[in-house]
Motif scaffolding. Structure first.
Motif, PDB file in Angstrom:
ATOM      1  N   THR A  13       0.813  -1.215   0.000  1.00  0.00           N
ATOM      2  CA  THR A  13       0.000   0.000   0.000  1.00  0.00           C
ATOM      3  C   THR A  13       0.846   1.264   0.000  1.00  0.00           C
ATOM      4  OG1 THR A  13      -0.198  -0.082   2.406  1.00  0.00           O
ATOM      5  CG2 THR A  13      -1.970  -1.103   1.107  1.00  0.00           C
ATOM      6  N   SER A  14       2.142   1.185   0.340  1.00  0.00           N
ATOM      7  CA  SER A  14       2.978   2.382   0.294  1.00  0.00           C
ATOM      8  C   SER A  14       3.210   2.832  -1.142  1.00  0.00           C
ATOM      9  CB  SER A  14       4.316   2.150   0.999  1.00  0.00           C
ATOM     10  OG  SER A  14       5.094   1.237   0.265  1.00  0.00           O
ATOM     11  N   ALA A  15       2.923   1.969  -2.123  1.00  0.00           N
ATOM     12  CA  ALA A  15       3.107   2.317  -3.533  1.00  0.00           C
ATOM     13  C   ALA A  15       1.924   3.085  -4.106  1.00  0.00           C
ATOM     14  CB  ALA A  15       3.346   1.046  -4.349  1.00  0.00           C
ATOM     15  N   MET A  16       0.864   3.270  -3.354  1.00  0.00           N
ATOM     16  CA  MET A  16      -0.291   3.996  -3.876  1.00  0.00           C
ATOM     17  C   MET A  16       0.054   5.463  -4.075  1.00  0.00           C
ATOM     18  SD  MET A  16      -3.467   2.485  -1.805  1.00  0.00           S
ATOM     19  CE  MET A  16      -3.639   0.728  -1.563  1.00  0.00           C
ATOM     20  N   THR A  17      -0.181   5.941  -5.279  1.00  0.00           N
ATOM     21  CA  THR A  17       0.186   7.316  -5.589  1.00  0.00           C
ATOM     22  C   THR A  17      -0.992   8.148  -6.072  1.00  0.00           C
ATOM     23  OG1 THR A  17       0.782   6.739  -7.854  1.00  0.00           O
ATOM     24  CG2 THR A  17       2.553   6.669  -6.209  1.00  0.00           C
ATOM     25  N   GLU A  18      -2.167   7.562  -6.229  1.00  0.00           N
ATOM     26  CA  GLU A  18      -3.291   8.299  -6.805  1.00  0.00           C
ATOM     27  C   GLU A  18      -4.556   8.121  -5.972  1.00  0.00           C
ATOM     28  OE1 GLU A  18      -5.870   7.620 -10.731  1.00  0.00           O
ATOM     29  OE2 GLU A  18      -3.821   8.261 -11.156  1.00  0.00           O
ATOM     30  N   ALA A  19      -5.319   9.212  -5.863  1.00  0.00           N
ATOM     31  CA  ALA A  19      -6.626   9.164  -5.208  1.00  0.00           C
ATOM     32  C   ALA A  19      -7.614   9.906  -6.095  1.00  0.00           C
ATOM     33  CB  ALA A  19      -6.570   9.807  -3.818  1.00  0.00           C
ATOM     34  N   ARG A  20      -8.849   9.420  -6.102  1.00  0.00           N
ATOM     35  CA  ARG A  20      -9.916  10.063  -6.875  1.00  0.00           C
ATOM     36  C   ARG A  20     -11.063  10.382  -5.941  1.00  0.00           C
ATOM     37  NH1 ARG A  20      -9.952   8.758 -12.795  1.00  0.00           N
ATOM     38  NH2 ARG A  20      -7.857   8.001 -13.195  1.00  0.00           N
ATOM     39  N   MET A  21     -11.668  11.530  -6.188  1.00  0.00           N
ATOM     40  CA  MET A  21     -12.762  12.004  -5.344  1.00  0.00           C
ATOM     41  C   MET A  21     -13.815  12.597  -6.272  1.00  0.00           C
ATOM     42  SD  MET A  21     -12.230  14.670  -2.235  1.00  0.00           S
ATOM     43  CE  MET A  21     -12.664  16.235  -2.948  1.00  0.00           C
ATOM     44  N   THR A  22     -15.070  12.323  -6.001  1.00  0.00           N
ATOM     45  CA  THR A  22     -16.156  12.840  -6.827  1.00  0.00           C
ATOM     46  C   THR A  22     -17.056  13.733  -5.981  1.00  0.00           C
ATOM     47  OG1 THR A  22     -16.099  10.795  -8.092  1.00  0.00           O
ATOM     48  CG2 THR A  22     -18.049  12.179  -8.368  1.00  0.00           C
ATOM     49  N   GLU A  23     -17.437  14.878  -6.546  1.00  0.00           N
ATOM     50  CA  GLU A  23     -18.334  15.823  -5.888  1.00  0.00           C
ATOM     51  C   GLU A  23     -19.386  16.282  -6.891  1.00  0.00           C
ATOM     52  OE1 GLU A  23     -18.332  16.818  -2.725  1.00  0.00           O
ATOM     53  OE2 GLU A  23     -16.351  16.188  -2.040  1.00  0.00           O
ATOM     54  N   ILE A  24     -20.473  16.813  -6.387  1.00  0.00           N
ATOM     55  CA  ILE A  24     -21.490  17.440  -7.218  1.00  0.00           C
ATOM     56  C   ILE A  24     -21.555  18.913  -6.830  1.00  0.00           C
ATOM     57  CG2 ILE A  24     -23.392  16.826  -5.661  1.00  0.00           C
ATOM     58  CD1 ILE A  24     -23.968  16.649  -9.334  1.00  0.00           C
ATOM     59  N   VAL A  25     -21.726  19.785  -7.809  1.00  0.00           N
ATOM     60  CA  VAL A  25     -21.767  21.218  -7.546  1.00  0.00           C
ATOM     61  C   VAL A  25     -23.211  21.619  -7.241  1.00  0.00           C
ATOM     62  CG1 VAL A  25     -21.290  23.522  -8.434  1.00  0.00           C
ATOM     63  CG2 VAL A  25     -19.778  21.610  -9.044  1.00  0.00           C
ATOM     64  N   GLY A  78     -24.778  22.002 -10.787  1.00  0.00           N
ATOM     65  CA  GLY A  78     -25.328  20.742 -11.274  1.00  0.00           C
ATOM     66  C   GLY A  78     -24.321  19.825 -11.924  1.00  0.00           C
ATOM     67  N   ALA A  79     -23.105  20.319 -12.159  1.00  0.00           N
ATOM     68  CA  ALA A  79     -22.080  19.477 -12.776  1.00  0.00           C
ATOM     69  C   ALA A  79     -21.490  18.522 -11.745  1.00  0.00           C
ATOM     70  CB  ALA A  79     -20.974  20.336 -13.381  1.00  0.00           C
ATOM     71  N   LEU A  80     -21.019  17.409 -12.244  1.00  0.00           N
ATOM     72  CA  LEU A  80     -20.254  16.475 -11.438  1.00  0.00           C
ATOM     73  C   LEU A  80     -18.795  16.849 -11.624  1.00  0.00           C
ATOM     74  CD1 LEU A  80     -20.758  13.788  -9.836  1.00  0.00           C
ATOM     75  CD2 LEU A  80     -20.097  12.611 -11.940  1.00  0.00           C
ATOM     76  N   GLU A 104     -18.019  17.216 -15.457  1.00  0.00           N
ATOM     77  CA  GLU A 104     -18.819  16.316 -16.279  1.00  0.00           C
ATOM     78  C   GLU A 104     -20.265  16.779 -16.290  1.00  0.00           C
ATOM     79  OE1 GLU A 104     -20.531  11.767 -16.129  1.00  0.00           O
ATOM     80  OE2 GLU A 104     -18.580  12.154 -15.229  1.00  0.00           O
ATOM     81  N   ASP A 105     -20.835  16.873 -17.458  1.00  0.00           N
ATOM     82  CA  ASP A 105     -22.256  17.169 -17.608  1.00  0.00           C
ATOM     83  C   ASP A 105     -23.001  15.863 -17.379  1.00  0.00           C
ATOM     84  OD1 ASP A 105     -24.886  17.281 -18.996  1.00  0.00           O
ATOM     85  OD2 ASP A 105     -24.220  19.296 -19.552  1.00  0.00           O
ATOM     86  N   LEU A 106     -23.839  15.824 -16.355  1.00  0.00           N
ATOM     87  CA  LEU A 106     -24.532  14.587 -16.010  1.00  0.00           C
ATOM     88  C   LEU A 106     -25.533  14.145 -17.071  1.00  0.00           C
ATOM     89  CD1 LEU A 106     -25.133  14.981 -12.188  1.00  0.00           C
ATOM     90  CD2 LEU A 106     -23.677  13.329 -13.344  1.00  0.00           C
ATOM     91  N   LEU A 113     -11.360  19.021 -18.747  1.00  0.00           N
ATOM     92  CA  LEU A 113     -10.504  19.531 -17.680  1.00  0.00           C
ATOM     93  C   LEU A 113     -10.950  20.943 -17.329  1.00  0.00           C
ATOM     94  CD1 LEU A 113      -7.949  19.296 -15.885  1.00  0.00           C
ATOM     95  CD2 LEU A 113      -6.693  20.334 -17.797  1.00  0.00           C
ATOM     96  N   ALA A 114     -11.262  21.175 -16.072  1.00  0.00           N
ATOM     97  CA  ALA A 114     -11.692  22.496 -15.622  1.00  0.00           C
ATOM     98  C   ALA A 114     -10.578  23.231 -14.883  1.00  0.00           C
ATOM     99  CB  ALA A 114     -12.920  22.381 -14.723  1.00  0.00           C
ATOM    100  N   THR A 115      -9.863  22.523 -14.022  1.00  0.00           N
ATOM    101  CA  THR A 115      -8.844  23.157 -13.181  1.00  0.00           C
ATOM    102  C   THR A 115      -7.709  22.171 -12.950  1.00  0.00           C
ATOM    103  OG1 THR A 115     -10.619  24.358 -12.059  1.00  0.00           O
ATOM    104  CG2 THR A 115      -8.483  24.385 -10.989  1.00  0.00           C
TER     105      THR A 115
END
Length: 141
Positions: A13-25, A78-80, A104-106, A113-115
């Motif tokens: 698990t020390s090799a994990m280098t990426e995380a993803r998170m999802t939100e709604i506006v 309303g965007a994801l 992402e337009d739902l 890419l926004a930011t």
């Protein structure tokens, strides 16, 4: 929601280098134009960087710096948004984490890419002092 991606298939698990998170506006995340507040975008990006760095180092981490935050496109109500944070470089006690925010337009599924930004995170020991982080694994060809 967080998904962790390991750069290799090992159970290390020390090799994990990426995380993803999802939100709604939602409306309370927006300005008078109905688009995501820049400060809210930065807060979500910092959170994603924190998760990636914490999981990589398996230490408490703090943000030391945010730099080169580029706002490419507005994110409408309303965007994801999907935040993708990657540990891309390590120092003795620091980690450089690049974060992309994809809108992402739902209804259509279109995503762009926004930011994009870069964060410096510092690992701390139990006394709150900077402590060593593991080096990034060498990419295998």
């Amino acid at each position: 929601m967080f998904d962790l991606i390991s750069p290799n298939a090992s159970a290390d698990t020390s090799a994990m280098t990426e995380a993803r998170m999802t939100e709604i506006v939602f409306p309370d995340h927006t300005n008078h134009l109905g688009t995501l507040f820049g400060g809210q975008a930065l807060a979500w990006m910092d959170k994603a960087a924190f998760i990636a760095a914490s999981r990589y180092a398996r230490r408490t981490v703090v943000t030391a710096r945010s730099e080169q935050i580029d706002f490419h496109l507005p994110v409408p109500k309303g965007a994801l948004v999907e935040l993708i944070a990657r540990v891309v470089e390590t120092g003795r006690t620091s980690m450089q984490v690049e974060v992309e925010m994809i809108r992402e337009d739902l209804l259509t599924g279109e995503s762009q890419l926004a930011t994009r930004g870069r964060f410096t995170m510092i690992a701390l020991d139990v006394e709150g002092k900077p402590t060593a982080v593991p080096p990034l694994p060498v990419a295998q060809a």
